[in-house]
Write an enzyme that holds these catalytic residues in place. Structure first.
Site, PDB file in Angstrom:
ATOM      1  N   LYS A 150       0.863  -1.183   0.000  1.00  0.00           N
ATOM      2  CA  LYS A 150       0.000   0.000   0.000  1.00  0.00           C
ATOM      3  C   LYS A 150       0.898   1.230   0.000  1.00  0.00           C
ATOM      4  O   LYS A 150       1.758   1.365   0.867  1.00  0.00           O
ATOM      5  CB  LYS A 150      -0.890   0.007   1.245  1.00  0.00           C
ATOM      6  N   ILE A 168       9.360  -5.434   6.780  1.00  0.00           N
ATOM      7  CA  ILE A 168       8.498  -5.379   7.965  1.00  0.00           C
ATOM      8  C   ILE A 168       8.421  -3.942   8.480  1.00  0.00           C
ATOM      9  O   ILE A 168       9.413  -3.209   8.483  1.00  0.00           O
ATOM     10  CB  ILE A 168       9.072  -6.287   9.083  1.00  0.00           C
ATOM     11  N   ASP A 224      -5.432   0.452   8.850  1.00  0.00           N
ATOM     12  CA  ASP A 224      -5.081   0.333   7.430  1.00  0.00           C
ATOM     13  C   ASP A 224      -5.734  -0.867   6.750  1.00  0.00           C
ATOM     14  O   ASP A 224      -5.718  -0.959   5.509  1.00  0.00           O
ATOM     15  CB  ASP A 224      -3.560   0.198   7.268  1.00  0.00           C
TER      16      ASP A 224
END
Length: 301
Positions: free
Chosen positions: A18, A113, A154
């Site tokens: 994203k 990550i 999110d």
């Protein structure tokens, strides 16, 4: 276990990165959540990959470049969002009398990550999509969105998985059908940056919202629009992690037409004139810093 062909089959879901093309912090709620206004898109081929298969008992395995950095447990602050998504969806289906039998899940973790590109949120959203198929389940869209929001601010936008504008804490979503395909390089120095610390360092939390996005899909119009916007989290992130400024400079030197940090970082993106230019830049940058993460990709429409 259901004997239907749909529930017997292995299901593969991608969890695309994203990218926050713009992110304005517009306020803060009484409960501490920050209010945002963000223009979001998703990568076509920079993604994690989940494989979900009916099984005799639940299992979870991790692979990929960054898999070893993740927890394989469902509980705790750092519990894996894939497992939390599985358990939350199973509970919701159980309440409705729908079957949610054991499943084996394999997560190929290809994205860095905690890097500002929604990796964990995208994994959770892909888990919800995949398990709905594996279990041949039915839930109203609003119920699935509510599960997504409980997993993280999110996750609803990752569940949508298409160009959008997100307001509120991320749950107020408006799709943007006119956004063009963008050729870009994602770049990350593989150093973590604390999102809570970034928000603590914000000197202003009531900024004006992002302006109106273009009605058309001309790339030039979108570049001009993005240059009028900001990522309000970038200045404090750069102060905490100087490598963000370094990697942004590398993208600019490689020929990017536009460079910005995504989310709370440390991933930055550079936009290029075409995909060939992005691939050339990513290859060059990878040679310069093989210990960092560079990925050429195109965005979805």
């Amino acid at each position: 276990m259901s004997g239907s062909p749909k529930s017997e089959a292995e299901v593969v879901e991608t969890a695309p990165a994203k990218i926050n093309l713009a992110l304005h912090v517009t306020g803060q709620r009484a409960d501490g959540y920050h209010l945002l206004d963000s223009i979001v898109t998703f990568a076509e081929d920079a993604c994690d990959r989940l494989t979900l298969t009916p099984a005799e008992q639940d299992s979870f395995a991790l692979g990929g470049r960054f898999g070893a950095q993740l927890s394989a447990k469902a509980t705790g602050q750092d519990g894996n969002l894939v497992l939390k998504a599985r358990d939350n969806l199973r509970s919701a289906l159980d309440e409705q009398g729908q079957s949610a039998p054991p499943v084996a899940i394999m997560l190929q973790k290809n994205l860095p990550i905690a890097s500002g590109i929604g990796g964990g949120s995208a994994d959770a959203a892909a888990t919800l999509r995949g398990l709905m198929r594996v279990w041949n389940a039915t839930l109203p869209a609003e119920a699935l969105s509510a599960i997504a929001l409980r997993l993280g601010a999110d996750v609803p936008m990752c569940l949508a998985g298409r160009p959008l504008r997100a307001r509120g804490i991320g749950e107020d979503i408006e799709t943007l059908p006119a956004m063009p395909t963008l050729s870009m390089v994602l770049a990350n120095p593989l150093k973590g940056v604390s999102t809570p610390e970034i928000f603590r360092r914000l000197t202003q939390k009531d900024n004006p919202p992002v302006g109106a996005s273009p009605d058309g899909s001309a790339i030039g119009e979108w570049l001009a629009f993005l240059k009028t916007a900001r990522n309000d989290l970038e200045p404090p992130a750069r102060a905490i992690l100087p490598e963000i400024g370094m990697i942004s400079g590398m993208l600019e030197e490689s020929g990017a037409l536009f460079v910005r940090m995504s989310g709370s970082g440390a991933t930055c993106f550079g936009l290029y004139g075409d995909h060939a230019a992005a691939e050339t830049a990513a290859a060059k940058l990878s040679r310069e810093r093989p210990d960092w993460y560079f990925q050429a990709t195109k965005t979805t429409v």
